[in-house]
Design a protein around this motif. Sequence first.
Motif, PDB file in Angstrom:
ATOM      1  N   TYR A 176      -7.817  -4.474  -1.886  1.00 40.21           N
ATOM      2  CA  TYR A 176      -9.248  -4.542  -1.633  1.00 40.21           C
ATOM      3  C   TYR A 176      -9.619  -5.911  -1.071  1.00 40.21           C
ATOM      4  CZ  TYR A 176      -9.192  -0.327  -4.484  1.00 40.21           C
ATOM      5  OH  TYR A 176      -8.915   0.925  -4.974  1.00 40.21           O
TER       6      TYR A 176
ATOM      7  N   THR B 197     -16.800  -0.906   3.084  1.00 37.19           N
ATOM      8  CA  THR B 197     -17.011   0.182   2.138  1.00 37.19           C
ATOM      9  C   THR B 197     -18.281  -0.040   1.326  1.00 37.19           C
ATOM     10  OG1 THR B 197     -14.634  -0.016   1.898  1.00 37.19           O
ATOM     11  CG2 THR B 197     -15.714   1.628   0.529  1.00 37.19           C
TER      12      THR B 197
ATOM     13  N   CYS C 291      -6.912  -3.192   4.701  1.00 35.76           N
ATOM     14  CA  CYS C 291      -7.181  -2.997   3.270  1.00 35.76           C
ATOM     15  C   CYS C 291      -7.672  -1.572   3.018  1.00 35.76           C
ATOM     16  CB  CYS C 291      -8.236  -3.992   2.788  1.00 35.76           C
ATOM     17  SG  CYS C 291      -7.710  -5.713   2.861  1.00 35.76           S
ATOM     18  N   ASP C 292      -7.534  -1.110   1.773  1.00 33.39           N
ATOM     19  CA  ASP C 292      -8.025   0.223   1.406  1.00 33.39           C
ATOM     20  C   ASP C 292      -9.541   0.273   1.426  1.00 33.39           C
ATOM     21  OD1 ASP C 292      -5.687   2.011   0.477  1.00 33.39           O
ATOM     22  OD2 ASP C 292      -5.246   0.059  -0.399  1.00 33.39           O
TER      23      ASP C 292
ATOM     24  N   ARG D  93       0.833  -1.217   0.000  1.00 34.99           N
ATOM     25  CA  ARG D  93       0.000   0.000   0.000  1.00 34.99           C
ATOM     26  C   ARG D  93       0.860   1.257   0.000  1.00 34.99           C
ATOM     27  NH1 ARG D  93      -4.643   0.346   4.277  1.00 34.99           N
ATOM     28  NH2 ARG D  93      -4.300   2.480   3.603  1.00 34.99           N
TER      29      ARG D  93
ATOM     30  N   ARG E 148      -3.620   7.759   1.405  1.00 35.20           N
ATOM     31  CA  ARG E 148      -3.434   7.326   2.788  1.00 35.20           C
ATOM     32  C   ARG E 148      -2.274   8.110   3.387  1.00 35.20           C
ATOM     33  NH1 ARG E 148      -7.301   6.668   4.768  1.00 35.20           N
ATOM     34  NH2 ARG E 148      -8.632   4.872   4.622  1.00 35.20           N
TER      35      ARG E 148
ATOM     36  N   PRO F   9      -3.286  -0.341  -4.390  1.00 36.66           N
ATOM     37  CA  PRO F   9      -4.448  -0.520  -3.528  1.00 36.66           C
ATOM     38  C   PRO F   9      -4.736  -1.994  -3.239  1.00 36.66           C
ATOM     39  CG  PRO F   9      -5.142   0.121  -5.740  1.00 36.66           C
ATOM     40  CD  PRO F   9      -3.643   0.128  -5.741  1.00 36.66           C
TER      41      PRO F   9
ATOM     42  N   VAL G 123      -6.532   5.524  -6.892  1.00 37.27           N
ATOM     43  CA  VAL G 123      -5.886   4.868  -5.753  1.00 37.27           C
ATOM     44  C   VAL G 123      -6.158   5.700  -4.496  1.00 37.27           C
ATOM     45  CG1 VAL G 123      -3.682   4.165  -4.744  1.00 37.27           C
ATOM     46  CG2 VAL G 123      -4.103   3.844  -7.194  1.00 37.27           C
ATOM     47  N   PRO G 124      -6.702   5.081  -3.433  1.00 35.67           N
ATOM     48  CA  PRO G 124      -7.060   5.867  -2.240  1.00 35.67           C
ATOM     49  C   PRO G 124      -5.825   6.524  -1.605  1.00 35.67           C
ATOM     50  CG  PRO G 124      -7.965   3.634  -2.142  1.00 35.67           C
ATOM     51  CD  PRO G 124      -7.014   3.658  -3.279  1.00 35.67           C
TER      52      PRO G 124
END
Lengths: 301, 104
Positions: free
Chosen positions: A143, A215, A163-164, A136, A240, A141, A237-238
């Motif tokens: 999931y 989510t 996890c994202d 990460r 962080r 990412p 891509v989240p």
Amino acid sequence: MSRLQRHSWFEADARARIAGLVDANSFRELCGPHERLTSPHLAVLDLPVAFDDGVVVGEATLDGRPVLVGAQQGEFNGGAVGEIHGAKLRGLFERARRTRPAAVLLAIDSGGVRLHEANAGLIAISELMRALLAARADGIPVYGLIGGSCGAFGGMGIVARLCDALVMSEEGRLGLSGPEVIETVKGVDEFDSKDRALVWRVTGGKLRRSLGDATMLVDDDIAAFRDAARSLLARPVPARDLAALDADQRALTQRAARHADARDGLDIWRALGLPEPALIPMLDAADFNRLLAPLSPTEAA
Amino acid sequence: MERFTLSLPSAPCARADAAAALCGVVSSGNLEILVDRGSMADRCDIEVNTSAHGFRETWEAVLSDAVARHAAGGLALAINDAGATPAVVSLRLDQALEALEDRA
């Protein structure tokens, strides 16, 4: 879609889940059963081994984009993580750092550490966490998908929350100590693990989605999990960074204070102001998501 | 665990050269069968690892029936069993061997 046309994720094994999740015939297994990487610990204890040690890992495409996939075999020792099983998952995340796929998809179905492998299992889980976070940190990412009979508990409950994003069905449960463990340690008055409706209200996908741990909530259907994975893959891509982690920490602190007295998912749904909490377990995913939309505890599914 | 190997006569499998299949899961009352390439074209090599002790004769009967029903020569079957009944073993053998026949 009618219930008859659904292919249950809950009922499927790890290989069937992968086959339905990724592009048809795109999956290439790594460290597959023909390599016979079986558990030395189970063999010493004279217990049955599995040729894939209860986890299937490999690479595939989803909507034509490269992904790495790991799927736990819930039926083999409760999907629990032993030395080999953990090493295969850790290796998957190390591979992700080299091959830079669009995402790593983790189909979690596990009670946590395999007790027969004791410290080797604990070390495997810690290595897996470290490898997941390293992937990460490299911008890949991760999931998680939870909808199997073993849910995601123990060390795998922690891995899930690293996890994202998480996709859950109501049937897939998420927690740290599983219901049977809590009942054994604290007594049946604390948590009756035989009360399936209670177990789902406290650890199931609908409560996890309500609290923002999951989510997305989907029905128990392989195609629904696939669609959810596709929509996650289509997102950026989240991010962080430290600010996001601080915001998470504040939200968790507020949540712990707000629901400090809750004994049951029903109490939480009531506190969140959802209409008719007692009927929530009966809703399908679409109706539940509509009900939850105005609250939007994390993001809309 | 009880472990033993067998080599049973069977008609040659047309796809023995490309044999690779897995069916079933090791869980209570179930088993997995891994199909690989064997050593002799007219025999099926079988390796059994089972958690149930004392059922070798039953295994031999079920396995002999299966390799008589299917062309399994040139194949090697490896079985990890967690106490499956003979009916379940027979069903899984059919699944594993039919998976190869479907690809022929």
